[in-house]
Design an enzyme around this catalytic site. Structure first.
Site, PDB file in Angstrom:
ATOM      1  N   ASN A 132       5.403  -1.656   0.748  1.00  0.00           N
ATOM      2  CA  ASN A 132       4.090  -1.573   1.386  1.00  0.00           C
ATOM      3  C   ASN A 132       2.966  -1.429   0.364  1.00  0.00           C
ATOM      4  OD1 ASN A 132       5.095  -1.835   3.985  1.00  0.00           O
ATOM      5  ND2 ASN A 132       5.308   0.367   4.301  1.00  0.00           N
ATOM      6  N   GLU A 238       3.696   3.842   9.783  1.00  0.00           N
ATOM      7  CA  GLU A 238       2.579   3.183   9.118  1.00  0.00           C
ATOM      8  C   GLU A 238       3.046   2.305   7.960  1.00  0.00           C
ATOM      9  OE1 GLU A 238      -0.144   3.220  10.516  1.00  0.00           O
ATOM     10  OE2 GLU A 238      -0.137   5.021  11.750  1.00  0.00           O
ATOM     11  N   CYS A 239       2.331   1.207   7.765  1.00  0.00           N
ATOM     12  CA  CYS A 239       2.647   0.295   6.664  1.00  0.00           C
ATOM     13  C   CYS A 239       1.942   0.695   5.376  1.00  0.00           C
ATOM     14  CB  CYS A 239       2.257  -1.132   7.030  1.00  0.00           C
ATOM     15  SG  CYS A 239       0.473  -1.372   7.195  1.00  0.00           S
ATOM     16  N   GLY A 240       1.144   1.750   5.433  1.00  0.00           N
ATOM     17  CA  GLY A 240       0.427   2.215   4.252  1.00  0.00           C
ATOM     18  C   GLY A 240      -1.061   1.950   4.306  1.00  0.00           C
TER      19      GLY A 240
END
Length: 244
Positions: A132, A238-240
């Site tokens: 990510n 979350e993907c970041g």
């Protein structure tokens, strides 16, 4: 509520900065999404940008924001591993809404990344976070800098996950204003907005997907699963992009 100047607000002592943001959020909570956007364009400083993953319900934010500012840069961080349906969805919405699409990618191609690091998404939480960082976080940071962003709009909602359940409408993140105008919308409101404005869901919605990201870390919803469990093998939500 007076105009917010980013550098002035960032220079305040932390307590004063938090108090100013808290008061703004208190008033923003009472507004409609449309009025929140009007307030943002009237009061927030710097260049405006909108990020989109072109996920299941992405058309809502894209339509809502571009009605107010047609030429706003729409940032897509393209990992190279999106579903074919997602790329076609991006093309369709870009044409339908005449989007000012700005695509940012990692410095290394997907094939080069796999050659150097292996399949990071198969290497547990640490591998996913590194993936990510390379494919989402760094390209987004570069996008914000390249486009000289002062205010970043995103379509996060509190009902999407526990990690988003207490997010404010207005915050400072990555050195810019982060503004979430539909943070308190639910799926019903999203559905009615899409229908009212003749906007499509992502094509994979009809195949049982509640959330869509990369092909290798997205699963169809199955009975008993939460939406969070359909992404990143349930290890994280979350993907970041929206952390920190």
């Amino acid at each position: 509520m007076s105009a917010f100047h980013l550098e002035t607000l960032k220079s305040l002592p932390k307590a004063e900065q938090e108090a100013a943001l808290s008061e703004a959020n208190r008033q923003l909570e009472e507004m409609s999404a449309e009025d929140r956007l009007k307030w943002a364009f009237d009061n927030l400083s710097g260049q405006f940008v909108l990020s989109s993953s072109f996920g299941i319900q992405a058309a809502v934010m894209l339509h809502l924001v571009t009605r107010k500012k047609a030429d706003i840069p729409v940032i897509l961080t393209d990992t190279g591993y999106l579903f074919p349906e997602t790329y076609r969805f991006i093309d369709a919405l870009t044409e339908k809404l005449d989007l000012n699409l700005q695509v940012f990618r990692a410095a290394l191609s997907p094939a080069w990344q796999e050659a150097r690091y292996g399949k990071l998404w198969e290497q547990g939480v640490e591998g996913i976070e590194r993936y990510n960082d390379i494919n989402k976080v760094e390209p987004m940071n570069r996008a914000l800098k390249t486009l000289e962003a002062g205010t970043w709009f995103a379509g996060l909602r509190r009902d999407q996950s526990k990690s988003r359940s207490h997010l404010p409408i207005l915050a400072i993140q990555r050195g810019v204003f982060k503004f979430l105008p539909i943070i308190d919308w639910d799926n019903r409101k999203i559905h009615y907005y899409l229908k009212e404005h003749d906007l499509p869901y992502h094509p994979l919605w009809d195949e049982g997907y509640l959330s869509v990201g990369d092909t290798h870390t997205t699963r169809k919803w199955e009975e008993g699963m939460s939406e969070e469990e359909t992404r990143f093998f349930g290890l994280k939500r979350e993907c970041g992009l929206h952390e920190g």
